[in-house]
Design an enzyme around this catalytic site. Structure first.
Site, short mmCIF file in Angstrom:
data_model
loop_
_atom_site.label_atom_id
_atom_site.label_comp_id
_atom_site.label_asym_id
_atom_site.label_seq_id
_atom_site.Cartn_x
_atom_site.Cartn_y
_atom_site.Cartn_z
N TYR A 143 0.87 -1.19 0.00
CA TYR A 143 0.00 0.00 0.00
C TYR A 143 0.90 1.23 0.00
O TYR A 143 1.81 1.34 0.81
CB TYR A 143 -0.88 -0.01 1.26
CG TYR A 143 -1.76 1.21 1.42
CD1 TYR A 143 -2.90 1.39 0.63
CD2 TYR A 143 -1.46 2.19 2.36
CE1 TYR A 143 -3.71 2.50 0.78
CE2 TYR A 143 -2.27 3.31 2.53
CZ TYR A 143 -3.38 3.46 1.73
OH TYR A 143 -4.19 4.56 1.88
N ASP A 238 9.42 2.59 -0.82
CA ASP A 238 8.46 3.28 0.04
C ASP A 238 8.85 2.93 1.49
O ASP A 238 8.53 1.84 1.98
CB ASP A 238 7.04 2.80 -0.29
CG ASP A 238 5.99 3.37 0.66
OD1 ASP A 238 6.37 3.86 1.74
OD2 ASP A 238 4.80 3.30 0.33
N LYS A 266 5.59 9.51 8.38
CA LYS A 266 5.46 8.99 9.75
C LYS A 266 6.53 9.51 10.71
O LYS A 266 6.42 10.61 11.24
CB LYS A 266 5.40 7.46 9.73
CG LYS A 266 4.21 6.96 8.87
CD LYS A 266 3.78 5.57 9.19
CE LYS A 266 2.75 5.02 8.23
NZ LYS A 266 1.39 5.11 8.64
#
Ligand code: HOZ
Length: 428
Positions: A143, A238, A266
């Protein structure tokens, strides 16, 4: 119990779609209503009825230092007093960029954005602009946020809610997206050899964290690097979850495989909204205003997020932090696995550093198909049992359990005990 959360959820549904601002938070996959959180401190969170939980969601990854770490809170307070946004450059942006460049082995230049979705979307555009090619490769169950080209066979909430391909994404957009099985080097090789003239980039979570935790097989990332280099295809890691988590320099440092571009988010925002993408100078120079790939943002490099990020990275760069995190995470993993065996439960745990997951399957979990073989009803029962015992796990099988530096050995022992009792109760 949880009466107040119930009331708030009912009210939220009157004003917010599904009552939540991000789908997995609705707890649909675990068959109960969400709890509303009032505050957090260290490894613990407290709901609106003041019930306490040991938190392994940690805001889905950013809170590697735990909730409301004093130094981070003070840095935020200090900067807020001086203005919250200027839409103009500030000195701290250089500091954060310099820290990222010094930490992440393959990054020479980095652009700050506001979210992980923005980072991956922009990195894809950059790869396409740089190579002048259109097709991209992603892996099933990975994702990368919710932009159109990437919402194909996507993990996380898309899998949790059974919509790995979203409505509203034109087929014309996704015909440029090729999806391949994670950890299958042969399939990747065949696809690239056949289509390389059209492929701009391959994007991957070097440790998959959005179909549960699926580690890369030995040699997979190395093979991926070798074949993309051979055909001048941009390799994008990613590292929104893994960056500054599995080691200070991310998964690329841990595995010694360097991509061309890296997406971050994050942890680099210390719990505030942020994203970033960076990489080789030669590629990054294609971004506007130096180059012709356009990307912009009113709140990019926001002073509050940047300041929380700098403070977090400073604390993480102190010696011994990752060793300690590894010790706690490994104790948790070993304890969970051992007690599952004692409870005769069919659950297998995966782990890379402080990222963990339990799958209810007898199979080895190596890709999307094996991750999805997990009995999600069992996971839901396990989640509910753990929650009743004050352990807050991700409300979906297809997410990650995060350990922070604030989790104590006592937290870990309590978690292992709760897991044993829950597994005993729900049966193997
Ligand atoms: N699906 C997101 C994590 N992989 C959830 C984010 C959120 O709900 O905050």
């Amino acid at each position: 119990m949880e009466k107040r959360s119930k009331e708030l959820f009912e009210k939220a549904k009157d004003y917010i779609p599904g009552g939540v601002n991000s789908p997995v938070r609705a707890f649909k996959a675990v068959g109960r209503d969400p709890i509303f959180i009032k505050r957090g401190k260290g490894s613990h969170i407290y709901d609106v009825s003041d019930r306490e939980y040991i938190d392994y969601v940690c805001s889905w990854g950013p809170l590697i230092l735990g909730h409301a770490r004093q130094e981070v809170v003070s840095a935020i307070k200090e900067v807020v007093e001086q203005g919250t946004s200027f839409g103009a450059p500030t000195e701290n942006e250089i500091t954060l960029a310099e820290m990222i460049v010094n930490a992440v082995p393959s990054i020479e230049l980095v652009r700050l954005v506001n979210s992980g979705t923005e980072a991956t979307m922009s990195a894809i555009r950059l790869a396409r602009g740089y190579t002048r090619r259109d097709k991209i490769i992603k892996f099933e169950g990975c994702y990368h946020g919710h932009s159109d080209s990437l919402l194909v066979k996507a993990g996380s909430g898309a899998t949790t809610l059974g919509v790995p391909n979203s409505l509203g994404v034109p087929l014309d957009f996704v015909r440029h997206t090729i999806t391949l099985p994670y950890n299958d080097l042969e399939c990747l090789r065949r696809t690239i050899e056949k289509n390389h003239r059209e492929i701009a980039c391959v994007i991957i979570e070097p440790v998959a964290g959005n179909m549960g935790v699926v580690p890369p097989k030995p040699g997979f990332l190395e093979g991926l690097r070798e074949i993309t280099r051979r055909y001048d295809i941009v390799l994008i890691f990613d590292e929104i979850i893994t960056g500054f988590r599995v080691s200070y320099g991310g998964a690329q440092e841990l595995y010694g495989v360097l991509p061309d571009l890296t997406c971050l988010g994050k942890i680099i925002g210390g719990g505030l909204p942020i994203g970033a993408y960076g990489g080789k100078r030669e590629i990054m120079q294609y971004i506007s205003p130096e180059g012709e790939v356009y990307q912009a943002g009113t709140l990019s490099g926001n002073p509050i997020s940047v300041s929380a990020g700098i403070t977090t990275l400073k604390l993480l760069s102190q010696s011994g932090i990752y060793e300690e995190l590894e010790e706690r995470s490994s104790a948790l993993y070993e304890g969970l696995a051992k007690s599952a065996k004692e409870a005769k439960a069919c659950i297998r745990f995966t782990r890379v550093g402080s990222m963990l997951c339990g799958f209810f399957t007898p199979k080895d979990v190596i890709d999307y198909v094996s991750a999805k073989s997990s009995d999600t009803e069992k996971y839901a029962a396990y989640f509910r049992g753990m929650l009743d015992k004050g352990i807050y796990l991700a409300p979906s099988q297809f997410e990650t359990m995060f350990v922070s530096t604030a989790h104590s050995m006592d937290d870990i022992e309590q978690t292992i005990k709760a897991s044993y009792e829950t597994l005993k109760k729900i049966g193997g």
